[in-house]
Design a protein around this motif. Structure first.
Motif, PDB file in Angstrom:
ATOM      1  N   HIS A 143       0.831  -1.212   0.000  1.00  0.00           N
ATOM      2  CA  HIS A 143       0.000   0.000   0.000  1.00  0.00           C
ATOM      3  C   HIS A 143       0.863   1.259   0.000  1.00  0.00           C
ATOM      4  CE1 HIS A 143      -3.450  -2.560   0.602  1.00  0.00           C
ATOM      5  NE2 HIS A 143      -2.885  -3.088   1.681  1.00  0.00           N
ATOM      6  N   GLN A 144       1.959   1.186  -0.759  1.00  0.00           N
ATOM      7  CA  GLN A 144       2.862   2.314  -0.921  1.00  0.00           C
ATOM      8  C   GLN A 144       3.090   2.546  -2.416  1.00  0.00           C
ATOM      9  OE1 GLN A 144       4.175   4.320   1.403  1.00  0.00           O
ATOM     10  NE2 GLN A 144       3.200   3.206   3.092  1.00  0.00           N
ATOM     11  N   PRO A 145       3.150   3.813  -2.839  1.00  0.00           N
ATOM     12  CA  PRO A 145       3.364   4.077  -4.266  1.00  0.00           C
ATOM     13  C   PRO A 145       4.765   3.676  -4.711  1.00  0.00           C
ATOM     14  CG  PRO A 145       3.471   6.117  -3.010  1.00  0.00           C
ATOM     15  CD  PRO A 145       3.030   5.053  -2.053  1.00  0.00           C
ATOM     16  N   VAL A 146       4.883   3.334  -5.971  1.00  0.00           N
ATOM     17  CA  VAL A 146       6.175   3.048  -6.591  1.00  0.00           C
ATOM     18  C   VAL A 146       6.372   4.051  -7.720  1.00  0.00           C
ATOM     19  CG1 VAL A 146       7.502   1.418  -7.986  1.00  0.00           C
ATOM     20  CG2 VAL A 146       6.213   0.604  -6.006  1.00  0.00           C
ATOM     21  N   VAL A 170       7.099   6.259 -14.592  1.00  0.00           N
ATOM     22  CA  VAL A 170       5.827   5.640 -14.205  1.00  0.00           C
ATOM     23  C   VAL A 170       5.608   5.799 -12.708  1.00  0.00           C
ATOM     24  CG1 VAL A 170       4.576   3.455 -13.962  1.00  0.00           C
ATOM     25  CG2 VAL A 170       5.799   3.942 -16.073  1.00  0.00           C
ATOM     26  N   ILE A 171       4.376   6.120 -12.344  1.00  0.00           N
ATOM     27  CA  ILE A 171       3.956   6.087 -10.943  1.00  0.00           C
ATOM     28  C   ILE A 171       2.823   5.079 -10.815  1.00  0.00           C
ATOM     29  CG2 ILE A 171       2.739   7.331  -9.115  1.00  0.00           C
ATOM     30  CD1 ILE A 171       4.291   9.778  -9.732  1.00  0.00           C
ATOM     31  N   CYS A 172       2.973   4.146  -9.882  1.00  0.00           N
ATOM     32  CA  CYS A 172       1.901   3.220  -9.526  1.00  0.00           C
ATOM     33  C   CYS A 172       1.424   3.613  -8.130  1.00  0.00           C
ATOM     34  CB  CYS A 172       2.394   1.778  -9.546  1.00  0.00           C
ATOM     35  SG  CYS A 172       2.866   1.183 -11.186  1.00  0.00           S
ATOM     36  N   VAL A 180      -5.174   0.333  -8.217  1.00  0.00           N
ATOM     37  CA  VAL A 180      -3.921   1.038  -8.493  1.00  0.00           C
ATOM     38  C   VAL A 180      -4.179   2.070  -9.590  1.00  0.00           C
ATOM     39  CG1 VAL A 180      -1.516   0.859  -9.228  1.00  0.00           C
ATOM     40  CG2 VAL A 180      -2.542  -0.995  -7.902  1.00  0.00           C
ATOM     41  N   LEU A 181      -3.688   3.265  -9.360  1.00  0.00           N
ATOM     42  CA  LEU A 181      -3.715   4.326 -10.365  1.00  0.00           C
ATOM     43  C   LEU A 181      -2.345   4.337 -11.030  1.00  0.00           C
ATOM     44  CD1 LEU A 181      -5.106   6.822 -11.642  1.00  0.00           C
ATOM     45  CD2 LEU A 181      -4.265   8.162  -9.704  1.00  0.00           C
ATOM     46  N   ILE A 199      -1.262  13.410  -6.557  1.00  0.00           N
ATOM     47  CA  ILE A 199      -1.696  12.135  -7.137  1.00  0.00           C
ATOM     48  C   ILE A 199      -2.217  11.208  -6.040  1.00  0.00           C
ATOM     49  CG2 ILE A 199      -0.851  10.023  -8.248  1.00  0.00           C
ATOM     50  CD1 ILE A 199       1.075  11.918  -9.845  1.00  0.00           C
ATOM     51  N   GLY A 200      -1.526  11.186  -4.901  1.00  0.00           N
ATOM     52  CA  GLY A 200      -1.976  10.368  -3.785  1.00  0.00           C
ATOM     53  C   GLY A 200      -3.346  10.791  -3.279  1.00  0.00           C
TER      54      GLY A 200
END
Length: 217
Positions: A143-146, A170-172, A180-181, A199-200
């Protein structure tokens, strides 16, 4: 093809002006037969001005940020929205994606939830299947963005064949427990910290709306 930095010429202006002025001062000094005190003082002022201009050019080279090189993404303009979704959710997905595409460096966007693609928008290839790969699973588990700042150097880039082949970054972003966005940019290292926070926040809002829609079903 990468685009050149539009500010590169501006950074050279102090060098050019300082160098030209210094050359003219030198020529004037060589051609002057009899040097008066007033001319000597003006030469000193001119030399100082030239030095300041050249120093300004050096500072601009060091201080002014250079824009990351951007590319034209390979793909076609796409807007594919799951029309089976509630109308309110469709509206929010369209609104959120429009904000991200027009106010950040995002050029490709997908909203993936529980194995289904809710939205594909922006420059995208024909491939419309999101692979549930290692990176996507990591986002769901932790549950953390990459944020892959330069996608080309990551071996895991093959996971993102549903994005343009020359996607630069890329941001996931996790979107609740099952979503996932996924955002693609046309320049490496181009998302700012403020972009990431925004974005978050949008992903959290979409996750909340989706959860409310499920409760109402």
């Amino acid at each position: 093809m990468a685009k050149s930095d539009p500010n590169s010429i501006l950074r050279l202006i102090p060098f050019a002006v300082g160098g030209l002025a210094g050359t003219l001062l030198l020529v004037n000094r060589l051609l002057t037969v009899s040097l008066t005190p007033a001319q000597a003082r003006s030469d000193v002022v001119g030399i100082i001005a030239c030095a300041v201009l050249i120093l300004t050019g050096l500072i601009w080279q060091q201080v002014q940020p250079r824009l990351p090189d951007s590319v034209e993404l390979v793909g076609t303009e796409t807007f594919a929205l799951d029309r089976t979704l509630p109308e309110a959710l469709q509206t929010e997905l369209a609104w959120a994606s429009h904000l991200l595409l027009t106010n950040t460096v995002t050029r490709s966007l997908l909203v993936w939830h529980d194995g289904e693609i809710l939205l594909r928008r922006g420059i995208l290839p024909e491939q419309a299947v999101v692979k549930h790969g290692v990176i996507l699973q990591r986002v769901l588990d932790k549950h953390q963005p990459v944020y892959l700042v330069a996608l080309a150097v990551y071996p895991g880039k093959i996971e993102f064949d549903y994005l343009p082949e020359n996607t630069q970054g890329v941001i996931c972003q996790p979107m609740g427990e099952k979503g996932v966005l996924i955002l693609g940019a046309n320049a490496p290292r181009s998302y700012t910290r403020q972009d990431e926070q925004w974005i978050g926040a949008i992903a959290d809002k979409l996750a909340y709306t989706i959860s409310q829609m499920k409760i109402g079903e």
